[in-house]
Design a protein around this motif. Structure first.
Motif, PDB file in Angstrom:
ATOM      1  N   LYS A  96       0.805  -1.217   0.000  1.00 59.91           N
ATOM      2  CA  LYS A  96       0.000   0.000   0.000  1.00 59.91           C
ATOM      3  C   LYS A  96       0.839   1.269   0.000  1.00 59.91           C
ATOM      4  CE  LYS A  96      -4.003  -2.029   2.317  1.00 59.91           C
ATOM      5  NZ  LYS A  96      -3.465  -3.394   2.454  1.00 59.91           N
ATOM      6  N   GLU A 205      -8.015  -6.723  -3.268  1.00 61.19           N
ATOM      7  CA  GLU A 205      -6.763  -6.567  -4.004  1.00 61.19           C
ATOM      8  C   GLU A 205      -6.813  -7.337  -5.320  1.00 61.19           C
ATOM      9  OE1 GLU A 205      -4.194  -4.679  -3.447  1.00 61.19           O
ATOM     10  OE2 GLU A 205      -4.985  -3.859  -1.590  1.00 61.19           O
ATOM     11  N   GLY A 244      -5.587   0.723  -1.547  1.00 65.11           N
ATOM     12  CA  GLY A 244      -5.340  -0.355  -2.499  1.00 65.11           C
ATOM     13  C   GLY A 244      -5.285   0.117  -3.938  1.00 65.11           C
TER      14      GLY A 244
END
Length: 295
Positions: A96, A205, A244
Motif C-alpha cells: 500500500k 486486491e 489499495g
C-alpha cells in the motif's frame, strides 16, 4: 537474460524465484524491499541510512537473501521482465505504500512487515532480529498444532497467527484461517471479529488487480462497490481500502489521479496513521507533478 543484466545495489538481487531457491539452500529468510528508488523520499533515506551502510552489508546477508523490488519513476531503470514480476508481487503482497519491507521464510510466506525506521543501520539490524523472533514463535505454534486435534489444534494455529500482523495474516494465511474456521465453526476464538474485514480486503486486491488497466475511475468505483458490503466499516478501514488503488496510479502511471486519491484518503481522517501516510505521499506526488510540468 534480464536478471543477469538488471542493475541493483551491491548484495541485492531482483529475481524473486531465484532468491527463494538461494534462501532455501542457505537456510536463510528473504528480505523484500518494495521501493521507489528514484522518487520515494523515505525509500531513499532508508537506503542511504541503512542498506548502504557497511554494518548492514556485513550483517544482514548472514540471515537474509536481500531482494529489491523497484518501482522507479524512470521506467528504464528496470527491464520489462522485472517490472512485470514486481507488479505481480506488489499485488500478491498487497503493498500500500513505499518503502514496504517484508520478511518471509524461504518459501516466500511473510511473517513480518516494516518500513523506514529511525536510528541507522545498527538499530535497524536489531529491529530485524526482533522481527525474526516472530517467525520462531509462529513456527513453534504451528508445530504444536501438528500434534493435536479439534479445538486444541485451532488454538495452536491461532497462537501462530496472533504473533503476526493482522494484514499479513489476512493476505497470506487464508489456508490457516480456513482450517481454524472448520475446527471452530461457532467462532469461539473470535477469528472473524479479528480478521474478517482484512480477509475481505485481500479479495479486493484481486479485484483491483484484474482492473488495473481500466483507469482511476474504474478502480475507485470497485472500492466503493466493495465498501457497500460493509456499511459499518470505520473511516480507517475505508482509508485502507482506498489505499489499495494507489499502487495502480503511482509512477510512472497517473500522478494526478494519485494526488486526488491521496487527498480524499486524508480527508476521511487526517489524524489516523493512514491519513498521515496519505498526507506525506501526497506532498511527494505533488512535487513529481511540478517536476513533470517543468520538463
Amino acid at each position: 537474460m534480464p536478471w543477469a543484466t538488471q542493475a541493483s545495489p551491491e548484495g541485492w538481487v531482483t529475481d524473486y524465484e531465484k532468491a527463494k531457491l538461494d534462501a532455501a539452500a542457505a537456510k536463510k529468510d528473504l528480505l523484500l524491499d518494495f521501493t521507489g528508488s528514484d522518487w520515494c523520499g523515505w525509500c531513499i533515506r532508508l537506503r542511504k541510512e541503512v542498506f548502504d551502510v557497511q554494518a548492514f552489508k556485513d550483517a544482514a546477508p548472514k540471515d537474509f537473501v536481500l531482494v529489491e523490488l523497484d518501482f522507479p519513476q524512470n521506467a528504464s531503470l528496470v527491464s520489462p521482465e522485472v517490472r512485470k514480476q514486481n507488479e505481480a508481487l506488489q499485488a500478491q503482497f498487497a503493498v500500500k505504500g513505499y518503502p514496504s519491507i517484508f520478511l518471509t521464510d524461504a518459501s516466500g510466506r511473510p511473517y513480518a512487515q516494516t518500513g523506514y525506521q529511525k536510528g541507522g543501520a545498527e538499530a535497524y539490524l536489531k529491529h530485524l532480529a526482533e522481527l525474526r523472533e516472530v517467525r520462531v514463535k509462529r513456527d513453534a505454534a504451528f508445530a504444536r498444532a501438528e500434534g493435536v486435534q479439534g479445538m486444541e489444534k485451532a488454538k495452536a494455529l491461532k497462537e501462530g497467527l496472533d504473533v503476526l500482523g493482522e494484514e499479513v495474516v489476512a493476505a497470506h494465511y487464508k489456508g490457516v484461517l480456513g482450517q481454524i474456521r472448520e475446527l471452530d465453526p461457532k467462532d469461539e476464538l473470535g477469528l472473524d471479529a479479528k480478521f474478517g474485514f482484512l480477509a475481505a480486503m485481500s479479495e479486493l486486491e484481486g479485484v483491483l488487480g484484474s482492473k488495473k488497466s481500466a483507469g482511476a475511475e474504474a478502480l475507485r468505483a470497485a472500492v466503493e462497490e466493495f465498501l457497500k458490503k460493509y456499511p459499518n466499516a470505520t473511516k480507517q478501514q475505508k482509508q485502507e481500502a482506498l489505499f489499495g488503488v494507489l499502487n495502480y496510479l503511482v509512477p510512472p502511471k497517473d500522478n494526478q489521479a494519485a494526488a486526488t486519491l491521496l487527498s480524499d484518503i486524508r480527508a476521511l481522517d487526517p489524524e489516523s496513521e493512514a491519513g498521515k501516510r496519505a498526507g506525506e505521499i501526497h506532498e511527494r506526488v505533488l512535487k513529481m507533478i511540478e517536476k513533470q510540468k517543468g520538463k
